[in-house]
Design an enzyme around this catalytic site. Sequence first.
Site, PDB file in Angstrom:
ATOM      1  N   LYS A   1      -9.544   7.592  -2.933  1.00  0.00           N
ATOM      2  CA  LYS A   1      -8.129   7.817  -3.238  1.00  0.00           C
ATOM      3  C   LYS A   1      -7.871   9.135  -3.965  1.00  0.00           C
ATOM      4  O   LYS A   1      -6.726   9.545  -4.122  1.00  0.00           O
ATOM      5  CB  LYS A   1      -7.583   6.667  -4.069  1.00  0.00           C
ATOM      6  CG  LYS A   1      -7.504   5.365  -3.303  1.00  0.00           C
ATOM      7  CD  LYS A   1      -6.909   4.249  -4.157  1.00  0.00           C
ATOM      8  CE  LYS A   1      -6.750   2.976  -3.366  1.00  0.00           C
ATOM      9  NZ  LYS A   1      -8.056   2.365  -3.023  1.00  0.00           N
TER      10      LYS A   1
HETATM   11  C1  LIG Z   1      -8.194   1.659  -1.820  1.00  0.00           C
HETATM   12  C2  LIG Z   1      -9.569   1.441  -1.336  1.00  0.00           C
HETATM   13  C3  LIG Z   1      -9.830   0.903  -0.057  1.00  0.00           C
HETATM   14  C4  LIG Z   1      -8.736   0.438   0.879  1.00  0.00           C
HETATM   15  O1  LIG Z   1      -7.975   1.497   1.399  1.00  0.00           O
HETATM   16  P1  LIG Z   1      -6.557   1.218   2.046  1.00  0.00           P
HETATM   17  O2  LIG Z   1      -6.018   2.547   2.392  1.00  0.00           O
HETATM   18  O3  LIG Z   1      -5.741   0.513   0.995  1.00  0.00           O
HETATM   19  O4  LIG Z   1      -6.766   0.337   3.233  1.00  0.00           O
HETATM   20  C5  LIG Z   1     -11.147   0.777   0.348  1.00  0.00           C
HETATM   21  N1  LIG Z   1     -12.165   1.131  -0.467  1.00  0.00           N
HETATM   22  C6  LIG Z   1     -11.947   1.630  -1.705  1.00  0.00           C
HETATM   23  C7  LIG Z   1     -13.117   1.960  -2.552  1.00  0.00           C
HETATM   24  C8  LIG Z   1     -10.655   1.821  -2.171  1.00  0.00           C
HETATM   25  O5  LIG Z   1     -10.457   2.296  -3.409  1.00  0.00           O
END
Ligand SMILES: *Cc1c(COP(=O)(O)O)cnc(C)c1O
Length: 434
Positions: free
Chosen positions: A107
């Site tokens: 993210k």
């Molecule tokens: C947020 C997150 C996800 C999921 O991603 P989305 O875009 O919400 O589907 C998967 N793995 C990690 C480590 C995350 O922080």
Amino acid sequence: MKYYSTRHIAPIASLQEAVIKGLAPDKGLYMPEKINRLPADFFNKIGNLSLTDIAKIVAEKFFGEDIDKEKLNAIVIESLNFDIPLKKVEEGIYVLELFHGPTFAFKDVGARFMSRMLSYFVKEQHHENLKVLVATSGDTGSAVANGFLGVEGIQVFILYPSGKVSEIQEAQFTTLGQNIVALEINGTFDDCQALVKSAFVDEELNKKMYLTSANSINIARFLPQSIYYFYAYSQLAKQQLEDNAVVAVPSGNLGNLAAGLFAKRMGLPIKRFIAANNRNDVFYQYLNSGNYNPRASIQTIANAMDVGNPSNFERILDLYNHSHKAIQNDISASTYTDEEIKNTIRIVYEKTGYLLDPHGACAYQALKDGKKTDETGVFLATAHPAKFKETVEKCIGQDVEVPDRLSAFMQRKKQAFQLSNDYNAFKKTLFNLT
Ligand SMILES: *Cc1c(COP(=O)(O)O)cnc(C)c1O
């Protein structure tokens, strides 16, 4: 570029309105009116382009009409100032590691991109008193806090449930200071989310300050994630492995997957996608049955994917004109229990020496189970295994080394305001701290 809401009731918005609002007023998600395709020539030479070259070209297709080119390039460079290596795990299976940013989770890019874009609009428009409110169960808070740290003119409030996030995650958003305020709520994640939602509809509060959110529905966080897919493809192309490429994505709110589908719509020749779910598998169920039945989330060891009603599902429906068949053509899915995830971490480590985190493990297994022999598979590893140290150590029976940059967070002093889940107390705190 103009943006419409997936619910088609809210008025069309400019980029700036869509980014500052986040959610459309009719509670739909903003979609760009046009998805610009990239020329064949770009794909022919993509194997020779760097990450930032690719990112600049892709970002220009999304935001080039609305942001000055040099400013946009600067945003891109600041958001992607770390490596995204593609590594071979075993024959036909590659991993794209998205976790080398400041908080070791994927993210980071979206959070940073959004902070720089908001800051650009704040400066252009002389918006004052812009406040970002985020409720988090862990990873979003750390990425947003670090993405927005030190950004002028924007103050960020992170609300998190006391005792319900991991120590490392808590350290990543409670030790920063400056424009980042951590609010430790005596309650659940749902309480935190309810407080944020009440604030957004509180007229008195909204007269005094400009409130916005920073979750993955925001287009400034969501769209830049498309870059990952172009880059994965370029790294395959560099080794002449790009034919019949399949990408497996660990999925929660479906933002990352939806960004991949946008990349495909822009012409990226990815053959198909595999969505990996943990036991929160409403998307898997939808793909197989055509029925979408959101439900309360359950806790798993891949906790960033513990989502019972994925917000970006609406974007996927919209992108495919609500055709279940068309969606099935491009995406399949798999679902895994905690036991299966742990087994995968252990077996892959024993067989290949590659250490997965629980989220990447779901994607690896989905690829392993779903890939055909003539396909080249890439799975996205979204978090560093050391972020889930205890779980991973139990799986492999060995210590996991924590990178210095990650353990450094643990050495800093926690600064958080303790609050009950009462809305008036929260509102008073907002007034006092701004
Ligand atoms: C947020 C997150 C996800 C999921 O991603 P989305 O875009 O919400 O589907 C998967 N793995 C990690 C480590 C995350 O922080």
